[in-house]
Design a protein around this motif. Structure first.
Motif, short mmCIF file in Angstrom:
data_model
loop_
_atom_site.label_atom_id
_atom_site.label_comp_id
_atom_site.label_asym_id
_atom_site.label_seq_id
_atom_site.Cartn_x
_atom_site.Cartn_y
_atom_site.Cartn_z
N HIS A 186 46.68 39.33 49.38
CA HIS A 186 46.18 40.08 48.23
C HIS A 186 47.29 40.61 47.32
CE1 HIS A 186 42.62 39.73 50.53
NE2 HIS A 186 42.87 40.71 51.35
N PHE A 187 48.54 40.57 47.82
CA PHE A 187 49.60 41.34 47.14
C PHE A 187 50.81 40.55 46.69
CE2 PHE A 187 47.67 44.28 50.32
CZ PHE A 187 47.06 45.12 49.42
N ASP A 188 51.01 39.36 47.23
CA ASP A 188 52.30 38.71 47.08
C ASP A 188 52.17 37.45 46.22
OD1 ASP A 188 54.65 37.29 47.36
OD2 ASP A 188 54.75 37.45 49.54
N GLN A 189 52.42 37.60 44.92
CA GLN A 189 52.30 36.46 44.01
C GLN A 189 53.43 35.46 44.22
OE1 GLN A 189 49.83 35.56 42.14
NE2 GLN A 189 50.94 33.73 41.48
N PHE A 190 54.57 35.94 44.73
CA PHE A 190 55.69 35.03 44.96
C PHE A 190 55.29 33.98 45.99
CE2 PHE A 190 59.66 33.67 46.95
CZ PHE A 190 60.43 33.39 45.84
N ALA A 191 54.61 34.41 47.05
CA ALA A 191 54.11 33.45 48.03
C ALA A 191 52.88 32.72 47.49
CB ALA A 191 53.76 34.17 49.34
N ALA A 192 52.04 33.44 46.76
CA ALA A 192 50.77 32.86 46.33
C ALA A 192 50.95 31.70 45.36
CB ALA A 192 49.90 33.95 45.69
N LYS A 193 52.05 31.71 44.63
CA LYS A 193 52.23 30.65 43.65
C LYS A 193 52.25 29.27 44.31
CE LYS A 193 57.31 30.61 43.20
NZ LYS A 193 57.55 31.08 44.58
N ASP A 194 52.54 29.25 45.62
CA ASP A 194 52.58 27.98 46.34
C ASP A 194 51.33 27.71 47.17
OD1 ASP A 194 55.18 27.51 45.37
OD2 ASP A 194 56.01 28.82 46.93
N ASN A 195 50.34 28.61 47.13
CA ASN A 195 49.11 28.30 47.87
C ASN A 195 48.23 27.38 47.02
OD1 ASN A 195 47.40 29.77 46.11
ND2 ASN A 195 47.50 31.63 47.36
N ARG A 196 47.10 26.97 47.57
CA ARG A 196 46.35 25.94 46.85
C ARG A 196 45.70 26.46 45.57
NH1 ARG A 196 40.58 25.53 49.39
NH2 ARG A 196 40.57 27.37 50.70
N PHE A 197 45.63 27.79 45.43
CA PHE A 197 45.07 28.36 44.20
C PHE A 197 46.17 28.77 43.21
CE2 PHE A 197 42.37 29.64 47.84
CZ PHE A 197 41.28 28.80 47.58
N GLY A 198 47.36 29.00 43.76
CA GLY A 198 48.45 29.48 42.92
C GLY A 198 48.31 30.95 42.55
N LYS A 199 47.42 31.66 43.25
CA LYS A 199 47.09 33.03 42.86
C LYS A 199 46.87 33.90 44.09
CE LYS A 199 44.19 31.21 39.17
NZ LYS A 199 42.81 31.12 38.69
N ARG A 200 46.96 35.21 43.86
CA ARG A 200 46.57 36.15 44.89
C ARG A 200 45.05 36.11 45.07
NH1 ARG A 200 49.73 40.79 41.77
NH2 ARG A 200 49.95 39.05 40.33
N LEU A 201 44.61 36.12 46.30
CA LEU A 201 43.17 36.21 46.59
C LEU A 201 42.73 37.67 46.60
CD1 LEU A 201 43.81 33.47 48.77
CD2 LEU A 201 41.35 33.80 48.65
N ILE A 202 41.51 37.92 46.19
CA ILE A 202 41.00 39.29 46.17
C ILE A 202 40.28 39.59 47.48
CG2 ILE A 202 39.33 40.81 45.04
CD1 ILE A 202 40.17 39.50 42.40
N TYR A 203 40.57 40.77 48.03
CA TYR A 203 39.88 41.24 49.25
C TYR A 203 38.37 41.15 49.06
CZ TYR A 203 37.96 45.03 52.24
OH TYR A 203 37.20 45.78 53.10
N GLY A 204 37.70 40.49 50.00
CA GLY A 204 36.25 40.32 49.89
C GLY A 204 35.50 41.62 49.74
N GLY A 205 36.00 42.67 50.37
CA GLY A 205 35.34 43.96 50.28
C GLY A 205 35.37 44.53 48.87
N HIS A 206 36.37 44.14 48.09
CA HIS A 206 36.41 44.58 46.69
C HIS A 206 35.19 44.03 45.94
CE1 HIS A 206 38.49 46.30 43.27
NE2 HIS A 206 38.34 45.18 42.59
#
Lengths: 351, 351, 351
Positions: free
Chosen positions: A231-251
């Motif tokens: 939910h917090f780390d865009q540096f890592a998220a840029k390499d995931n399949r979405f390229g983005k931070r995921l939002i906590y489902g509870g939000h």
């Protein structure tokens, strides 16, 4: 040995395991203000203390889903730090109301395990219990998550899948002592529709949409002390399949609940979570819409001041809910559906 | 029949109509912290409880504009959900100070109606009153909005335009019992300039600029339980003429007020709002600047501890205020002007 | 004469000058909630009141760095409004714990001056003291900043550079009366590692990363009533050499401290700041990582319930900390290093 928390892997869990989660949390009026600012909640008993006390609450209770997030957040470092997916919720029952000043802590018991056939992951079922400083249960629920194995050679545990009911029985809903909704003020609450007015099968489009910003979901998730890295780390998220931070489902749950005020303005008291699925991921920039369906409607034994409604709350992204998007013929969620929550509310009735 | 709130259309209003608005609101220290975080307010009596109590307040009072937003927010679902434009404010008088723990509610009376010649919209004048849990008036003001007709064949009401004074008379300003500013500490307040130091006609450039983020104005607007859709829904906004979410005008008022600390650091007590216009829309990414002009300066009868200043507060977007942008020769606002607020403050004086 | 605050220029400071800073601040539970939401702090004694009181605190104390920001923020309008750079911190000692409801104010004394050879700027050393409503010192520290001269012909003051120790002596750390960590609950705190488990020279990669949003650092900085313009005004910032708003260095301190929970979960009590440097600027969009090194480890005289650890906390941007980036052979910081903080913590020990 590393001093950082590696989290538990699938092979670290065993049946009957009891986990005392860290970081008890004193909830405050500050948390309530942030919750209002993040979602726009307007249910009167969570907004106005004198009126809440007029219904028999000791003070202004926190929204039940805020209590849920606080209890849930504590389980993340132990249960789902290495989770691949949060698969579901069941038999969640809310107990004692939570008030500003209460201190919540959470414990979990492992009640089921099933290694996946790929040998790389497994499903862990935990029963988590949130308790206040008076040792009263404020929330008791089951969730199951798919967790990675670290040691692929670790032995496969016996498969135990707990027998979970599809819904909490209406007789098992907890009604806090002293509650009496008979003096509920419909005008001040902002909606004239009471328990009697809802019919099984009725669908409600909640109309409004809310766009999520990165700062909002990050602040919410940290407020709940939920530490899931995605939910917090865009540096890592840029390499995931979405390229983005995921939002906590509870939000999304809280956002959809807040939107559902428009059509369910008196459904302020969540009594149980029967089932829940985060059908698709959400990202900052998505606009969330919501619709509800009345799944069941039950009297509460011996009471004429309130009744129970079982609701399905569906949230969508970038898709107004006027066509009630849900599942296709094969039972697969519409790609714009992001939440499917089945829950019980207690709603004031005319008597 | 839909259970969602359709809001009122022009033909739903009638002269003398009384509206009890929903969702009373217990304001808390959490709201105050968010307000500080959103705008950066630094007026000492709203920041430091012992010093506030030294001036005769019962506790640390909320900034008057925070009270305004709380009272105003409640009127939106009934008055301006179908509004085309928020046209103006008049004769707003602040009454009892608002403290953390107070519960505010709002009622409105329709005091004027005028259908526009196009037959599609009309102007509604409402007198809204904010009341605390002791039934004391905390704010009493008039605003008028242009609202859509839904049924274009609905009969045209008699035109009644209320006779509204251009400004509140200084003798009508409410000074809460017990207030005494004679021990006001200029050094701790952060500005040496008191009532005596300001001259009618004096203009002050407040120098500083603040850039607005989407998360900020959304959190602010939800904190006030203001439900106007245009502030939250980018999915719908992408098709409006701006392609963007509009920012709640009150957010600009508070931002400009906070900026005006630099030059008006002792103008902490808003006593009245004489007039206000949201001259142009603002969007996330805009940087807000502000300037003030002293419109009037009056003694308060029988008091040497405080005086009244009537101020014009002008906010601009992406336009530093050192050239005091305002209106052109034809009375049209400069396109960078976003707020024109005419208000009274009570300011400590040397005696 | 302008009524806005021009701030002090180098020539306005003189040795021995005492500055009473404006805007005392009553800190509240709302501030604590925002702090949690902005950084995700999880240290048990700052999260759960009963457990804090079990350690001898009067109530749930604020995180020490939140107290630091509140005390520091007040100095900005007087000390660093015209600062070119915030050069360093030294001999910062935390005193009385800060609780919600306390009112903090700050005074500073100029203890050193050195005009730079260019004649355009100079270094000002100030000793700032934060005091609560009971006149107890909550924080006492030195910082030095490079400040512009306004009048380049102003006389050059005698150069006085205060003799500042590299670190606070362990015997000078303040331990509030009544504190007793012997009943500290490791399980609820979320980390099994106590004072005994850390070794001098040990380095810890805190693993997690957090991406900063504009709304987050702006809200934090305003919460602390820090008025430095560079953090808020994108209209001006677009023309600076970065084209962006700079983030308040203290925001990075708190973010790195929160990240350091993962590996230093029981280091909740900051006792002193020995030195600190904001090695490089940070901007919204940067993801912050952190690592720590144990610089020293000392017993506390006469106590077996706690020990002192001297830690170096290094924060990086867009650079996971597993390679412990720091300085090159010439002592120059790695360009991705944004914070170098040397501080003492008190940590529970086994006895």
């Amino acid at each position: 040995m590393t001093k950082t928390n590696p989290g538990n892997f699938f092979e670290d869990f065993f049946l009957g395991q009891e986990i005392v989660h860290a970081t008890p949390r004193t909830v405050t009026e500050g948390d309530v203000s942030l919750y209002t600012a993040l979602y726009g909640f307007r249910h009167m008993p969570h907004s106005a203390e004198p009126y809440a006390m007029g219904l028999g609450f000791e003070a202004m209770p926190l929204d039940d889903m805020l209590a849920f997030h606080m209890v849930f957040g504590k389980t993340v470092p132990d249960v789902s730090l290495n989770a691949v997916a949060n698969l579901g919720y069941a038999v969640g029952r809310f107990g004692a109301p939570v008030y500003a000043g209460d201190t919540l802590r959470t414990t979990s018991t492992v009640i089921g395990l099933k290694e996946n056939s790929n040998g790389k992951t497994g499903v862990v079922y935990v029963n988590s219990i949130g308790i206040n400083q008076k040792d009263e249960v404020v929330l008791d629920y089951v969730r199951w998550v798919m967790v990675k194995k670290k040691d692929l050679n670790a032995p496969t545990p016996d498969t135990i899948i707990p027998d979970l009911p599809k819904a909490v029985d209406v007789d098992d809903l907890v009604i806090a002592e002293g509650l009496d909704f008979s003096s509920y003020d419909v005008e001040l609450a902002g909606s004239p529709h009471l328990w009697e007015d809802y019919q099984i099968g009725e669908k409600i489009d909640h109309i409004d949409g809310m766009t999520i910003e990165e700062a909002e979901h990050q602040m919410a998730t940290r407020l709940y002390q939920n530490t899931a890295k995605v939910h917090f780390d865009q540096f890592a998220a840029k390499d995931n399949r979405f390229g983005k931070r995921l939002i906590y489902g509870g939000h999304i749950i809280s956002l959809a609940r807040a939107l559902s005020f428009n059509g369910l303005g008196n459904a302020f008291k969540v009594a149980a979570i029967n089932a829940g699925a985060h059908a698709n991921p959400t990202f900052a920039g998505n606009t969330i819409f919501a619709w509800s369906e009345v799944l069941d409607k039950q009297e509460i034994k011996g009471r004429s001041d309130m009744g129970a409604l079982r609701l399905r709350l569906v949230a969508t992204k970038d898709h107004p809910a006027d066509d009630f998007p849900y599942k296709d013929d094969e039972g697969k969620y519409h790609p714009d559906v992001v939440l499917d929550l089945d829950y019980w509310v207690l709603m004031p009735r005319r008597g």
